[in-house]
Structure formats: C-alpha cells, structure tokens
Design a protein around this motif. Sequence first.
Motif, PDB file in Angstrom:
ATOM      1  N   SER A 198     -10.947 -22.345 -16.244  1.00 34.83           N
ATOM      2  CA  SER A 198      -9.960 -23.188 -16.925  1.00 34.83           C
ATOM      3  C   SER A 198      -8.980 -22.334 -17.724  1.00 34.83           C
ATOM      4  N   LYS A 199      -9.506 -21.299 -18.379  1.00 35.68           N
ATOM      5  CA  LYS A 199      -8.644 -20.417 -19.173  1.00 35.68           C
ATOM      6  C   LYS A 199      -7.652 -19.679 -18.291  1.00 35.68           C
ATOM      7  N   VAL A 200      -8.130 -19.139 -17.167  1.00 37.29           N
ATOM      8  CA  VAL A 200      -7.248 -18.418 -16.238  1.00 37.29           C
ATOM      9  C   VAL A 200      -6.160 -19.351 -15.713  1.00 37.29           C
ATOM     10  N   SER A 201      -6.551 -20.564 -15.326  1.00 35.12           N
ATOM     11  CA  SER A 201      -5.579 -21.536 -14.821  1.00 35.12           C
ATOM     12  C   SER A 201      -4.517 -21.844 -15.866  1.00 35.12           C
ATOM     13  N   SER A 202      -4.937 -21.968 -17.120  1.00 35.07           N
ATOM     14  CA  SER A 202      -3.998 -22.273 -18.203  1.00 35.07           C
ATOM     15  C   SER A 202      -3.003 -21.132 -18.404  1.00 35.07           C
ATOM     16  N   GLU A 230       3.580  -9.873  -9.556  1.00 36.62           N
ATOM     17  CA  GLU A 230       3.035  -8.684 -10.203  1.00 36.62           C
ATOM     18  C   GLU A 230       3.100  -8.831 -11.727  1.00 36.62           C
ATOM     19  N   SER A 231       4.191  -9.380 -12.212  1.00 39.00           N
ATOM     20  CA  SER A 231       4.322  -9.615 -13.652  1.00 39.00           C
ATOM     21  C   SER A 231       3.299 -10.640 -14.121  1.00 39.00           C
ATOM     22  N   MET A 232       3.101 -11.701 -13.334  1.00 42.76           N
ATOM     23  CA  MET A 232       2.126 -12.738 -13.689  1.00 42.76           C
ATOM     24  C   MET A 232       0.711 -12.166 -13.734  1.00 42.76           C
ATOM     25  N   MET A 233       0.344 -11.381 -12.716  1.00 44.52           N
ATOM     26  CA  MET A 233      -0.998 -10.812 -12.660  1.00 44.52           C
ATOM     27  C   MET A 233      -1.198  -9.775 -13.775  1.00 44.52           C
ATOM     28  N   THR A 234      -0.157  -9.019 -14.073  1.00 46.80           N
ATOM     29  CA  THR A 234      -0.246  -8.034 -15.158  1.00 46.80           C
ATOM     30  C   THR A 234      -0.500  -8.721 -16.489  1.00 46.80           C
ATOM     31  N   GLN A 235       0.242  -9.792 -16.752  1.00 47.58           N
ATOM     32  CA  GLN A 235       0.052 -10.524 -18.000  1.00 47.58           C
ATOM     33  C   GLN A 235      -1.344 -11.133 -18.061  1.00 47.58           C
ATOM     34  N   LEU A 236      -1.800 -11.684 -16.933  1.00 48.19           N
ATOM     35  CA  LEU A 236      -3.129 -12.297 -16.897  1.00 48.19           C
ATOM     36  C   LEU A 236      -4.223 -11.268 -17.183  1.00 48.19           C
ATOM     37  N   LEU A 237      -4.197 -10.156 -16.465  1.00 50.96           N
ATOM     38  CA  LEU A 237      -5.252  -9.152 -16.607  1.00 50.96           C
ATOM     39  C   LEU A 237      -5.237  -8.503 -17.989  1.00 50.96           C
ATOM     40  N   LYS A 238      -4.053  -8.285 -18.523  1.00 50.33           N
ATOM     41  CA  LYS A 238      -3.970  -7.717 -19.873  1.00 50.33           C
ATOM     42  C   LYS A 238      -4.541  -8.687 -20.907  1.00 50.33           C
ATOM     43  N   SER A 239      -4.228  -9.957 -20.771  1.00 49.60           N
ATOM     44  CA  SER A 239      -4.705 -10.941 -21.744  1.00 49.60           C
ATOM     45  C   SER A 239      -6.219 -11.098 -21.680  1.00 49.60           C
ATOM     46  N   ARG A 263     -10.875 -17.299  -5.098  1.00 47.55           N
ATOM     47  CA  ARG A 263     -11.072 -15.865  -4.860  1.00 47.55           C
ATOM     48  C   ARG A 263     -10.746 -15.060  -6.119  1.00 47.55           C
ATOM     49  N   LEU A 264      -9.690 -15.450  -6.810  1.00 50.94           N
ATOM     50  CA  LEU A 264      -9.308 -14.737  -8.035  1.00 50.94           C
ATOM     51  C   LEU A 264     -10.426 -14.808  -9.073  1.00 50.94           C
ATOM     52  N   ILE A 265     -10.985 -16.008  -9.284  1.00 48.81           N
ATOM     53  CA  ILE A 265     -12.044 -16.167 -10.280  1.00 48.81           C
ATOM     54  C   ILE A 265     -13.286 -15.397  -9.852  1.00 48.81           C
ATOM     55  N   ALA A 266     -13.605 -15.428  -8.550  1.00 48.92           N
ATOM     56  CA  ALA A 266     -14.771 -14.693  -8.053  1.00 48.92           C
ATOM     57  C   ALA A 266     -14.612 -13.198  -8.300  1.00 48.92           C
TER      58      ALA A 266
END
Length: 553
Positions: free
Chosen positions: A118-122, A224-233, A506-509
């Motif tokens: 849920s957090k990742v989706s948000s 790439e920007s979206m994934m970077t922000q997600l992984l950093k957070s 797949r991302l959550i896994a």
Amino acid sequence: MGKVGVVFVPLSDATGTTQVVTDNEEHREVLQSLPTESVVLVEGVVSDRPGHNLNKDMSTGDIEVQAKNIKILNKSSESLSFYPFSKAGGNTTEEMRLRERCLEIRRHQLQNILRFRSKVSSIIRQYLISEGFIEVETPTLFKPTPEGAREYLVPTREKGKFYSLAQSPQQFKQLLMVGGVDRYFQFARCYRDETSRVDRQPEFTQIDLEMSFTSAQDLMSLIESMMTQLLKSLDYKFTAPFPVMTYREAMDDYGSDKPDTRLGMKFNWLSEKFKDTSTLVAFDIPKEFLNQKKGLSFDTSVEMSNGIIFTYRNGHVNVIADGGGVLSESIINDKENTINKLKEILGDRDCVVTSFDEEKHKDSALDNLGKFRIENGSFLKETKELHSQFELLWVTGFPLFEEEEEGGGTVIKSVHHPFTAPVPEHEELMYSTDANQLTKIVGQQYDLVVNGWELGGGSIRIHNPLLQEHVFENILKAETTSFSHLIKGLWSGCPPHGGIALGLDRLIALLCNTKTIKEVIAFPKSLQGYDAMCGSPATLTDDQLLEYHLKIN
C-alpha cells in the motif's frame, strides 16, 4: 501461563503482539477457556515488564498490559485446521495455506507485506499525479481480440455474445490519447489465461501509463525518476543512472533479454572458430564454484537444433547438451584431436561453452547458454548476498517481428504487440514483402529489468492509421474487424504517443525479496490457477448454463 493465579496471554492485532497479564480469577477463567484465534477486547494499563520478564525477541518485549476488563467479541472454532502463529505453521502445505488464506493473513510477515504494498502504491500514485498524470479507470469487460495471450471469456445472456476480461488496458489507453487525455495512469487489473509461474498469476496488477507528444527517452527518464524517488524513499541501495543496453547486446553478452548483471559470467566470444566453421561462445565458471568445489548444476532441459554445450575444465570436456553440428561430430569421431584443438583455443580457462555453425542458430545457442548461466546463479546470489543489491537497467532495440513455423510454413508474428512503432530509420522496411527484411526491423520498445526480472515494458505506438492497417493486413495477415474501434480512433487525429506498464506484484516481490509474487498478493491463485479458499473456478448447474446458452460436452 505464569505463576499460580497469574495468566500471561499474547494478544495480536494488525500492528503486532503484546503480552496481557491478569490475576483476576474471572478473567483467568475466561482466557483459559478461549480457543486460540478468538477475538477479544482488552482494556487495561500499559506498564513496564519486570526485569526477569523482558523479551528482547519482541518489539513490545519491554512492556505488558495489566488487564482491567476483558470482553469476548467472537470465539473461534476449537478445531481450526490452520493456526497462523503456531510454530508448526511454517510446515503446512501451500494448498492448506491458500485454503486458509484469511487466517494466514494474520501473520505479521504477510500483514507487513500488504501494508508495504500500500505504501509503495501511494508513493507511485503521488509521484505520477505530481507529474501531471490523471488516474482513469478503463473497462475490465472487453471483447475478444487476437492481441497475444489467451483470454478469459465471459458469456452473456445474449445468445452467442461474449466479453473477454482485459489482458491489459492497451487499446483503451491509446484511445484516451485520441480523446486528449495527454497523461494517463491507473493501477490496472489484468487477466491472462496462461500457466502460472513464480512471476506470473492469472490476474495481476500493473502500473499502467501513457503519454502524448513524447519519445522513448522521455518515458524512460520519467520512469527512472519515479523508481529513483521510490527506492530512495524506501532506503534501498541501487545504482543510477540505469545502464542501457540493446536487445542484441543483452543476448550476445548474457543470453537473455532480461539479464541479471549482478551474477557476472558475461559471455566471451572466442575469436577463433573451430575448423573455421563453429563459432564458440563461453562464460567463465565463477571462482565460488571452484573454491568450494561445488558442482555446477545442469538440470535445465534445452532443445538444440544445432550446436553443442559443454564444460571445459583442466583440459576435460563434459557434454551437457548436443544438437549436432561440426564440433559435435568431431567430438564423437575424433575426440582426442578435438580436445587438443579446444586446448589451443580455450587455454587454461574453466568455462561453459556453446557452439553454433550458422547465423540462424545463434540466438537459440545463446538462449540455451543463458539458461545454464541463470540456473547456476542462484548459488551466487546466496554466496554474494545479492538479495540486498538492486541492479536496474534498460533493454532497448527489440526486433519488431519474428518468423515462426506454423501449419507447415512460416508466418510473421509481432515480438511484443502489433501497436509498436518502428524506429524512424526502419519505417520504409515496413513495406517490404521479404520476411528477412521484416525481421530486421527494430521497434521503439524499452523494457525495465530488475535483478533478472522484467519489471515492465513499453513502446512508442503507431499513431498513423495507414501504417497500423498495413501491419494488421499485410504483415501479420490478421483481420482488422476486432480492432476497428482503434483504427477509427487513429483516423480521428491521434497524437504521437507512447507508454509503459510495470508489474506491481513483481515490484513488491523484488522489494520484499520473496521467491514468488504469490507471497505479495492478498488472495493469490495456485500454480494451477485455482482459488483453494473460495473453490474457484466452479461448475455451473444446468439451469445456469441454459441461461447463458451454454452446453458442456
């Protein structure tokens, strides 16, 4: 149970487990008579545990609740077939856990995964909204189209009329671009009647988006920007910017279009051919296998129409798979001289080698070598603790079409889907009648790969209606009636556009380091596609079948 007259009870909720303590006789009798997994309301005072009762293995191990009031809200059955907090719970079969999934969800590990999902989706949703995207829901009930995977058909009460469950929102999101919705996204439910795998379920969720007036580079930069922000957070370690390699480079270097580059074992193309005919490609056996004397695994079954795969160590050859060809015949008929020649070419290296005699067998040979590379990679993942390392990369430049055998002849098929545009320099080749020319066409496609999993893929779409009609009618030899709504939309003045879809499951896994996507879905299906908890798919009565004009033979 504690000292005489005192009861210690673990009380669990969605946030964790806390110890409840009471010396009240009435409370003690109630708690002792309650079956495990019953639901109670406890009112009391939170206090520090005495030093001798501290439990460092619990997040709440330094406190306890002194119960003042206990109320039974619901008693559970005394004969549950599954107890989520039992130490033996981990030894239950997958079928039992899926059948009792509503109880298994009580486990803290699964609770944490669902909350993390849920957090990742948000985070993703808020990022896309901040970039000007709007969330639009597209229909799940669609119509059967020859788009790719097998579909789930949905009968209607109108005789002979069927819906299909949408494989993806592909055509609807392109029509949204026609409608002027220039930046769209949704968390889309998708359905494909395919065999389940560790990274595939019959129904799944994808992060789906589309943009007008864009390029492949724009979309890749956005993701790439979206994934970077997600992984950093989330405080994950990764490397940016993400490397980019072409499909050809991925196949030539790793034997896969979704390479796990963490493993190393990059292919070496040997400059000298065997008898000037057989091309040799090898990857070195990692030192982890050599140092620990761990044998390489070769359980993967491969089909080889030409060439051979073998290990070469200390001048010894061990054939793994044999599809014939010059080198194969030489090993069979003249082994000693063949090994001496291989020693000249390979030297003192320890490696796994494949060969092929003709260019048309190249990708098959590389694919088979790549399978053995991945098969032995699982040992390296544990040895090098690669589970905490994220390697994201882009693979681009996929072929647009491929030739397949069908009905005693060959046909041209789309590698991805029929809506992908060619790179501009290959657009003229689209009108060739030569299959060899068509299979050389490169599409404006891009896949995001994470640790050897294809997280998602996208492309720039065909927005020219004449070119799209040509692809259907003249290249794929497909009827266009099923796509008449899309063609009509393109004729309505469709802007250039492109998009991508990322697998949320797949991302959550990957982020949770689970072995399958089933472990990050609240109510997954079994490998056979069954829902053991609800008993679906289910049979219908004769009256229900009649209502939908169906008959089972």
